[in-house]
Design a protein around this motif. Structure first.
Motif, mmCIF file in Angstrom:
data_model
loop_
_atom_site.group_PDB
_atom_site.id
_atom_site.type_symbol
_atom_site.label_atom_id
_atom_site.label_comp_id
_atom_site.label_asym_id
_atom_site.label_seq_id
_atom_site.Cartn_x
_atom_site.Cartn_y
_atom_site.Cartn_z
ATOM 1 N N LEU A 18 0.935 -1.400 0.026
ATOM 2 C CA LEU A 18 -0.178 -0.008 0.039
ATOM 3 C C LEU A 18 0.768 1.397 0.105
ATOM 4 C CD1 LEU A 18 -2.953 1.533 0.337
ATOM 5 C CD2 LEU A 18 -2.611 1.321 2.747
ATOM 6 N N PHE A 19 0.850 1.966 -0.947
ATOM 7 C CA PHE A 19 1.751 3.150 -1.151
ATOM 8 C C PHE A 19 0.753 4.541 -0.901
ATOM 9 C CE2 PHE A 19 3.218 6.330 -4.314
ATOM 10 C CZ PHE A 19 4.436 7.172 -3.378
ATOM 11 N N MET A 20 0.811 5.362 0.054
ATOM 12 C CA MET A 20 0.446 6.412 0.216
ATOM 13 C C MET A 20 1.275 7.704 0.232
ATOM 14 S SD MET A 20 -2.306 5.403 3.306
ATOM 15 C CE MET A 20 -3.301 6.600 3.142
ATOM 16 N N VAL A 21 0.884 8.574 -0.679
ATOM 17 C CA VAL A 21 1.775 9.976 -0.516
ATOM 18 C C VAL A 21 0.953 11.175 -0.641
ATOM 19 C CG1 VAL A 21 1.565 9.763 -3.407
ATOM 20 C CG2 VAL A 21 3.376 11.029 -2.287
ATOM 21 N N ASP A 22 1.622 12.047 0.225
ATOM 22 C CA ASP A 22 0.864 13.180 0.662
ATOM 23 C C ASP A 22 1.688 14.423 0.078
ATOM 24 O OD1 ASP A 22 -0.587 15.654 1.455
ATOM 25 O OD2 ASP A 22 -0.718 14.938 3.545
ATOM 26 N N THR A 23 1.389 14.769 -1.089
ATOM 27 C CA THR A 23 2.441 16.104 -1.720
ATOM 28 C C THR A 23 1.408 16.759 -2.835
ATOM 29 O OG1 THR A 23 4.562 16.561 -2.547
ATOM 30 C CG2 THR A 23 3.316 14.739 -3.520
ATOM 31 N N CYS A 24 1.992 17.839 -3.343
ATOM 32 C CA CYS A 24 1.367 18.367 -4.492
ATOM 33 C C CYS A 24 1.474 17.382 -5.590
ATOM 34 C CB CYS A 24 1.943 19.795 -4.801
ATOM 35 S SG CYS A 24 1.668 21.039 -3.302
ATOM 36 N N GLN A 25 0.520 17.286 -6.410
ATOM 37 C CA GLN A 25 0.385 16.587 -7.733
ATOM 38 C C GLN A 25 0.741 15.101 -7.316
ATOM 39 O OE1 GLN A 25 1.413 18.548 -11.259
ATOM 40 N NE2 GLN A 25 2.588 20.005 -9.988
ATOM 41 N N ALA A 26 0.367 14.644 -6.096
ATOM 42 C CA ALA A 26 0.757 13.248 -5.587
ATOM 43 C C ALA A 26 0.109 12.209 -6.581
ATOM 44 C CB ALA A 26 0.275 13.275 -4.233
ATOM 45 N N ASN A 27 -0.854 12.432 -7.212
ATOM 46 C CA ASN A 27 -1.067 11.316 -8.021
ATOM 47 C C ASN A 27 -0.513 10.955 -9.255
ATOM 48 O OD1 ASN A 27 -3.253 11.475 -6.310
ATOM 49 N ND2 ASN A 27 -4.781 12.067 -7.703
ATOM 50 N N SER A 28 0.454 11.914 -9.529
ATOM 51 C CA SER A 28 1.424 11.654 -10.729
ATOM 52 C C SER A 28 2.584 10.580 -10.312
ATOM 53 C CB SER A 28 1.993 12.979 -11.218
ATOM 54 O OG SER A 28 2.962 13.610 -9.998
ATOM 55 N N LEU A 29 2.793 10.480 -9.041
ATOM 56 C CA LEU A 29 3.869 9.790 -8.484
ATOM 57 C C LEU A 29 3.650 8.168 -8.589
ATOM 58 C CD1 LEU A 29 6.701 10.348 -7.555
ATOM 59 C CD2 LEU A 29 5.796 10.072 -5.001
ATOM 60 N N TYR A 30 2.435 7.796 -8.825
ATOM 61 C CA TYR A 30 2.080 6.185 -8.772
ATOM 62 C C TYR A 30 1.619 5.962 -10.265
ATOM 63 C CZ TYR A 30 -2.853 7.686 -8.121
ATOM 64 O OH TYR A 30 -4.240 8.317 -8.035
ATOM 65 N N LYS A 31 1.531 6.957 -11.212
ATOM 66 C CA LYS A 31 1.008 6.555 -12.471
ATOM 67 C C LYS A 31 1.878 5.636 -13.499
ATOM 68 C CE LYS A 31 -2.549 9.272 -12.487
ATOM 69 N NZ LYS A 31 -3.909 8.618 -12.570
ATOM 70 N N LYS A 32 3.095 5.361 -12.952
ATOM 71 C CA LYS A 32 4.087 4.621 -13.603
ATOM 72 C C LYS A 32 4.276 3.072 -12.929
ATOM 73 C CE LYS A 32 5.317 8.010 -16.558
ATOM 74 N NZ LYS A 32 4.755 7.970 -18.078
ATOM 75 N N ILE A 33 3.641 2.683 -12.099
ATOM 76 C CA ILE A 33 3.852 1.694 -11.272
ATOM 77 C C ILE A 33 2.922 0.548 -12.235
ATOM 78 C CG2 ILE A 33 2.895 0.417 -9.441
ATOM 79 C CD1 ILE A 33 3.026 2.877 -7.741
ATOM 80 N N TYR A 34 3.831 -0.604 -12.327
ATOM 81 C CA TYR A 34 3.392 -1.518 -13.180
ATOM 82 C C TYR A 34 3.436 -2.917 -12.488
ATOM 83 C CZ TYR A 34 8.420 -1.714 -14.186
ATOM 84 O OH TYR A 34 9.618 -1.789 -14.297
ATOM 85 N N SER A 35 4.223 -3.106 -11.422
ATOM 86 C CA SER A 35 4.111 -4.201 -10.558
ATOM 87 C C SER A 35 2.719 -4.651 -9.962
ATOM 88 C CB SER A 35 5.253 -4.114 -9.575
ATOM 89 O OG SER A 35 6.634 -3.622 -10.111
ATOM 90 N N PRO A 36 2.685 -6.040 -9.799
ATOM 91 C CA PRO A 36 1.415 -6.454 -9.436
ATOM 92 C C PRO A 36 1.148 -6.349 -7.940
ATOM 93 C CG PRO A 36 2.872 -8.465 -9.619
ATOM 94 C CD PRO A 36 3.546 -7.137 -9.996
ATOM 95 N N ASN A 37 -0.165 -6.292 -7.460
ATOM 96 C CA ASN A 37 -0.421 -6.237 -5.919
ATOM 97 C C ASN A 37 -0.169 -5.046 -5.193
ATOM 98 O OD1 ASN A 37 -1.630 -8.859 -6.685
ATOM 99 N ND2 ASN A 37 -0.027 -10.085 -5.612
ATOM 100 N N ILE A 38 -0.392 -3.870 -5.817
ATOM 101 C CA ILE A 38 0.026 -2.611 -5.284
ATOM 102 C C ILE A 38 -1.201 -1.585 -5.319
ATOM 103 C CG2 ILE A 38 1.503 -0.468 -5.549
ATOM 104 C CD1 ILE A 38 3.627 -2.321 -6.567
#
Length: 395
Positions: A200-220
């Motif tokens: 479970l990855f949680m991020v609190d920052t400006c434009q935070a949703n851009s930080l997970y857009k490239k994730i491609y590994s399973p079960n995240i």
């Protein structure tokens, strides 16, 4: 004619028996599939909590991460399985009117720093390189266990980050940046080397949703505080401290965790997401999942914020020792044959085989669903024999 009839009957019985064994095999495969699908291979929990900011005006980022740190400890994850990274020592800053403390609320009713805190990476140790090496276990062989993420394919990991970010990156101490591509590649290395079960990855920052857009590994599952092109805002300030003390997104998460979640909670990630109020947060949180067999309403909050219970049942009185005791003098804890919990800092009863070693303790539950599965499995096993017996009786 009688011989022919007998041969025909034996042939039919043989075919029926073969059919039943094929049916048994198929039912066994189905049961195995259901059991493996229903039960998670998750056996241990870890948390990586990081504040990437320096300087006094970023006080709130330290309060963010220390608030999450308090919650995961309350729900059972021990310090030995938490990696806490804080880039600045706000508690000892000369501007702090309350030395040795960090608060996340203007009423200052709870000191998040206190005495029961273990920061594993601090100051200039908090870098992009250190973070990536931590995740991928590419650390020096002399690195102490407290600074290593000692996970395996059965580990559920909570990764929480807070700081300043932009489109596709988060800054580390205003000196370096972690890009979304580098972060995604680090997670893939973890997957390739079987270093996690679920994340479970949680991020609190400006434009935070851009930080997970490239994730491609399973079960995240990834949750961000704000959309691309939008900011993440602080919640409120403390006039005495002189700066904001917590961010709105983290405040919303802590309010949910502290007020609604305990170790036995059945609330899910979907319940957490449904609790977000964009009007209160003043940004639009986002979520992304790479699960293929689970929905967000099937993933428990405690799968990441809680901890697998490490307790064992004993039928006889037990004797306990402290981990550092190497002699044969045992404190006596034999007042009960049921050990629901162990005294703090104690290990499994020592014998000649494990003298002086800490051995994990585990509580083995038998749930109603497990009982039904076992009963169904036993029924399938004995069914062919019952049918064979019935055919013989008819003969």
């Amino acid at each position: 004619m009688c011989k022919l009839s007998l041969f025909f009957f034996k042939g039919c019985f043989s075919n029926i028996s073969a059919f039943m064994y094929r049916l048994l095999f198929l039912l066994f495969l189905c049961l195995l599939f259901v059991a493996t699908g229903a039960e998670s291979s998750h056996t241990n929990n870890w948390a990586v909590l990081i504040s990437t900011s320096r300087f006094w005006f970023n006080y709130r980022h330290a309060a963010n991460v220390l608030g999450i740190y308090r919650s995961v400890k309350r729900l059972g994850i021990p310090d030995s399985q938490i990696i806490l990274m804080v880039a600045d020592d706000y508690a000892c800053n000369s501007r702090n009117l309350f030395p040795g403390t960090v608060f996340d609320n203007a009423d200052r009713d709870m000191d998040l720093y206190g005495e029961d805190i273990e920061i594993d990476y601090k100051g200039y140790e908090v870098t992009v390189e250190a973070f990536v090496r931590l995740l991928t276990e590419r650390v020096s062989e002399n690195t102490p266990a407290s600074k290593r993420l000692l996970t395996n394919e059965h580990s559920n990991i909570l990764v929480y980050m807070t700081g300043h970010g932009g489109d596709g990156f988060i800054k580390f101490q205003d000196a370096d940046e972690l890009s979304s591509e580098d972060f995604a590649d680090a997670l893939e290395q973890m997957h390739q080397h079987k270093r996690y079960n679920e994340i479970l990855f949680m991020v609190d920052t400006c434009q935070a949703n851009s930080l997970y857009k490239k994730i491609y590994s399973p079960n995240i599952v990834a949750i961000g505080s704000s959309e691309i092109g939008t900011s993440s805002y602080s919640h409120h300030a403390d006039s005495d401290i002189g700066v904001a003390v917590i961010d709105r997104f983290t405040f919303s998460n802590l309010e949910f965790l502290e007020n609604r979640v305990d170790i036995k909670s059945k609330l899910t990630i979907q319940d957490l997401i449904d609790s977000y109020d964009p009007k209160e947060i003043r940004s639009t949180p986002g979520v992304q999942s790479t699960y293929t067999q689970k929905g967000l309403d099937e993933i428990l909050i405690t799968d990441f914020f809680g901890n697998v219970r490490d307790i064992e049942l004993h039928s006889e009185p037990t004797k306990w020792i402290l981990p550092d005791e190497q002699n044969d003098t045992f404190p006596n804890y034999s007042d009960s044959s049921f050990v629901s919990h162990s005294p703090s800092g104690l290990t499994k009863p020592m014998n000649r085989k494990n003298k002086g070693k800490s051995v994990p303790l585990r509580l083995h539950y038998c749930t109603f669903s497990e009982f039904c599965s076992a009963t169904f499995f036993l029924f399938i096993l004995i069914l062919p024999f019952c049918l064979q017996f019935a055919f013989k009786m008819r003969r």
